[in-house]
Design a protein around this motif. Structure first.
Motif, PDB file in Angstrom:
ATOM      1  N   GLY A   1       0.313  -1.461   0.272  1.00  0.00           N
ATOM      2  CA  GLY A   1       0.064   0.473  -0.400  1.00  0.00           C
ATOM      3  C   GLY A   1       0.902   1.290  -0.167  1.00  0.00           C
ATOM      4  O   GLY A   1       1.785   1.759  -0.071  1.00  0.00           O
ATOM      5  N   ARG A   2      -0.237   2.267   0.133  1.00  0.00           N
ATOM      6  CA  ARG A   2       0.592   3.393  -0.267  1.00  0.00           C
ATOM      7  C   ARG A   2       1.297   3.983   1.597  1.00  0.00           C
ATOM      8  O   ARG A   2       0.008   4.336   1.589  1.00  0.00           O
ATOM      9  N   LEU A   3       1.832   4.289   2.414  1.00  0.00           N
ATOM     10  CA  LEU A   3       2.116   4.231   3.335  1.00  0.00           C
ATOM     11  C   LEU A   3       2.895   5.668   3.628  1.00  0.00           C
ATOM     12  O   LEU A   3       2.555   5.642   4.975  1.00  0.00           O
ATOM     13  N   LEU A   4       3.032   6.221   2.764  1.00  0.00           N
ATOM     14  CA  LEU A   4       3.788   7.545   2.922  1.00  0.00           C
ATOM     15  C   LEU A   4       2.518   8.577   4.300  1.00  0.00           C
ATOM     16  O   LEU A   4       2.864   9.135   5.274  1.00  0.00           O
ATOM     17  N   ALA A   5       1.667   8.858   3.732  1.00  0.00           N
ATOM     18  CA  ALA A   5       0.611   9.113   4.379  1.00  0.00           C
ATOM     19  C   ALA A   5      -0.178   8.932   5.741  1.00  0.00           C
ATOM     20  O   ALA A   5       0.143   9.725   6.526  1.00  0.00           O
ATOM     21  N   PRO A   6      -0.305   7.468   5.871  1.00  0.00           N
ATOM     22  CA  PRO A   6      -0.764   7.098   7.305  1.00  0.00           C
ATOM     23  C   PRO A   6       1.101   7.466   8.015  1.00  0.00           C
ATOM     24  O   PRO A   6       1.130   7.832   9.334  1.00  0.00           O
ATOM     25  N   ARG A   7       2.163   7.214   7.700  1.00  0.00           N
ATOM     26  CA  ARG A   7       3.575   7.637   8.085  1.00  0.00           C
ATOM     27  C   ARG A   7       3.570   8.787   8.622  1.00  0.00           C
ATOM     28  O   ARG A   7       3.484   9.535   9.847  1.00  0.00           O
ATOM     29  N   LEU A   8       3.522   9.352   8.252  1.00  0.00           N
ATOM     30  CA  LEU A   8       3.324  11.257   7.880  1.00  0.00           C
ATOM     31  C   LEU A   8       2.226  11.727   9.345  1.00  0.00           C
ATOM     32  O   LEU A   8       3.209  12.874  10.302  1.00  0.00           O
ATOM     33  N   MET A   9       0.873  10.752   9.275  1.00  0.00           N
ATOM     34  CA  MET A   9       0.121  11.254   9.796  1.00  0.00           C
ATOM     35  C   MET A   9       0.618  11.337  11.335  1.00  0.00           C
ATOM     36  O   MET A   9       0.114  11.887  12.732  1.00  0.00           O
ATOM     37  N   ALA A  10       0.951   9.386  11.919  1.00  0.00           N
ATOM     38  CA  ALA A  10       1.568   9.503  13.126  1.00  0.00           C
ATOM     39  C   ALA A  10       2.786  10.095  13.476  1.00  0.00           C
ATOM     40  O   ALA A  10       2.871  10.989  14.763  1.00  0.00           O
ATOM     41  N   ALA A  11       3.498  10.705  12.918  1.00  0.00           N
ATOM     42  CA  ALA A  11       4.587  10.954  13.401  1.00  0.00           C
ATOM     43  C   ALA A  11       4.299  11.991  13.655  1.00  0.00           C
ATOM     44  O   ALA A  11       4.907  12.941  14.579  1.00  0.00           O
ATOM     45  N   ALA A  12       3.538  13.228  12.302  1.00  0.00           N
ATOM     46  CA  ALA A  12       2.927  14.990  13.030  1.00  0.00           C
ATOM     47  C   ALA A  12       1.818  14.561  14.638  1.00  0.00           C
ATOM     48  O   ALA A  12       2.386  15.113  15.238  1.00  0.00           O
ATOM     49  N   TYR A  13       0.889  13.636  14.570  1.00  0.00           N
ATOM     50  CA  TYR A  13       0.544  13.764  15.543  1.00  0.00           C
ATOM     51  C   TYR A  13       1.292  13.333  17.265  1.00  0.00           C
ATOM     52  O   TYR A  13       0.452  13.804  18.399  1.00  0.00           O
ATOM     53  N   GLU A  14       2.277  12.845  16.698  1.00  0.00           N
ATOM     54  CA  GLU A  14       2.872  12.126  18.061  1.00  0.00           C
ATOM     55  C   GLU A  14       3.719  13.125  18.436  1.00  0.00           C
ATOM     56  O   GLU A  14       3.824  12.835  19.052  1.00  0.00           O
ATOM     57  N   LYS A  15       3.969  14.007  16.973  1.00  0.00           N
ATOM     58  CA  LYS A  15       5.445  14.532  17.250  1.00  0.00           C
ATOM     59  C   LYS A  15       4.227  15.903  18.637  1.00  0.00           C
ATOM     60  O   LYS A  15       4.373  16.895  19.983  1.00  0.00           O
ATOM     61  N   VAL A  16       3.555  16.240  18.518  1.00  0.00           N
ATOM     62  CA  VAL A  16       1.961  17.387  19.089  1.00  0.00           C
ATOM     63  C   VAL A  16       1.692  16.532  20.353  1.00  0.00           C
ATOM     64  O   VAL A  16       1.391  17.575  21.418  1.00  0.00           O
ATOM     65  N   LEU A  17       1.208  15.185  20.418  1.00  0.00           N
ATOM     66  CA  LEU A  17       1.551  14.168  22.006  1.00  0.00           C
ATOM     67  C   LEU A  17       2.098  14.822  22.785  1.00  0.00           C
ATOM     68  O   LEU A  17       2.367  14.970  24.083  1.00  0.00           O
ATOM     69  N   ALA A  18       3.635  14.775  22.166  1.00  0.00           N
ATOM     70  CA  ALA A  18       5.065  14.855  23.227  1.00  0.00           C
ATOM     71  C   ALA A  18       4.880  15.837  23.361  1.00  0.00           C
ATOM     72  O   ALA A  18       5.347  16.691  24.397  1.00  0.00           O
ATOM     73  N   ARG A  19       4.893  16.803  22.632  1.00  0.00           N
ATOM     74  CA  ARG A  19       4.814  18.002  22.595  1.00  0.00           C
ATOM     75  C   ARG A  19       3.563  19.079  23.831  1.00  0.00           C
ATOM     76  O   ARG A  19       3.810  19.497  24.771  1.00  0.00           O
ATOM     77  N   MET A  20       2.484  18.046  23.658  1.00  0.00           N
ATOM     78  CA  MET A  20       1.631  18.357  24.752  1.00  0.00           C
ATOM     79  C   MET A  20       2.340  18.326  26.476  1.00  0.00           C
ATOM     80  O   MET A  20       2.046  18.439  27.470  1.00  0.00           O
TER      81      MET A  20
END
Length: 283
Positions: A234-253
């Motif tokens: 499958g085309r995995l870049l999109a879900p990998r990006l979503m995971a990376a970006a949102y987990e970064k938000v979580l870490a900052r919170m």
């Protein structure tokens, strides 16, 4: 988003609304048919979410609007006039999307319409996350071309991770419309009485509750990463990006905490672009 616009216009509006976000960055890397399908799914979600969040409408009329959407989805799958569901007709045809997942999203919005969700028990919160987030993930992984079993597993974990992150990010905004999605069990464990939304989120001990929810989100991110690390089809870049970006938000919170007063955490566009570049190189 104008509910009376044409399907093409709604997809275009969807793209404009999320420009600069992690969602937009993830979708831009997709070929046009997949990208258009994802914008259609997003526009559908925005349409029903706007109904659920319409504080100017009474509950009966909002429930009727959601029921009308459900009927239009059913008509689309039955081969009849799809009404507003024409928005997702091409995506359904091209990617064999499941009607049950559209229904699940509508059912999740109906939970907010039936009564503003406040301190649900853990099982109810998990059901809500499945409907409003993991069901969207199940639609998405079909577009990404993933095999059903592994795609559904990714949707399960990543959807819950993203939704729990959103809940922690939107504590104050949700409370202003009478909603608190923090689980009852964690509030009780922290010694917070479920009184009113304003009082609950004003309690300094809400930081304890939020960190427990963050730990759950991290667990789901970890499961999602493990699935993606196996490089499924499958085309995995999109879900990998979503995971990376949102987990970064979580870490900052987590770094700043959730004790009031809170400041809404965002990911900067330069940081998002760097994440896109890194994932593009090392995928």
């Amino acid at each position: 988003m104008n509910p009376n616009a044409t399907p093409a216009a709604l997809r275009s509006q969807a793209g404009a609304q999320v420009s600069g976000s992690s969602f937009y960055a993830g979708m831009r890397v997709l070929p046009r048919p997949e990208r258009e399908a994802m914008y259609a799914i997003y526009a559908f979600c925005r349409q029903v979410d706007d109904i659920a969040d319409d504080q100017g409408g009474d509950r009966a009329s909002r429930a009727a609007d959601l029921a009308a959407w459900r009927a239009d989805i059913d008509a689309l799958y039955a081969g009849g006039p799809p009404g507003r569901a024409a928005l997702v007709a091409e995506a359904v045809r091209r990617f064999d999307l499941d009607r049950a997942d559209f229904h699940a999203v509508i059912d999740g919005m109906a939970m907010d319409v039936a009564g503003d969700i406040r301190w649900p028990d853990a099982a109810t919160l998990d059901l809500y996350c499945d409907r409003v987030a993991s069901a969207v993930g199940r639609l998405s992984v079909r577009v990404f071309g993933m095999e059903r079993d592994v795609g559904d597993a990714l949707a399960h974990h990543l959807g819950r991770a993203l939704q729990l992150t959103n809940i922690l990010r939107d504590l104050d905004e949700d409370a202003t419309i009478g909603r608190v999605y923090l689980p009852r069990e964690e509030l009780t464990r922290a010694g917070i009485a479920p009184t009113t939304p304003a009082e609950v989120i004003a309690d300094a001990r809400v930081d304890i509750v939020a960190r427990a929810v963050a730990a759950q989100a991290h667990g789901h991110y970890g499961q999602a990463r493990a699935i993606l690390a196996n490089r499924p089809q499958g085309r995995l870049l999109a879900p990998r990006l979503m995971a990376a970006a949102y987990e970064k938000v979580l870490a900052r919170m987590e770094a700043v905490g959730w004790a009031p007063p809170r400041t809404r955490v965002r990911v900067s566009k330069p940081a998002l672009l760097l994440t896109v570049l890194r994932l593009s190189i090392f995928r």
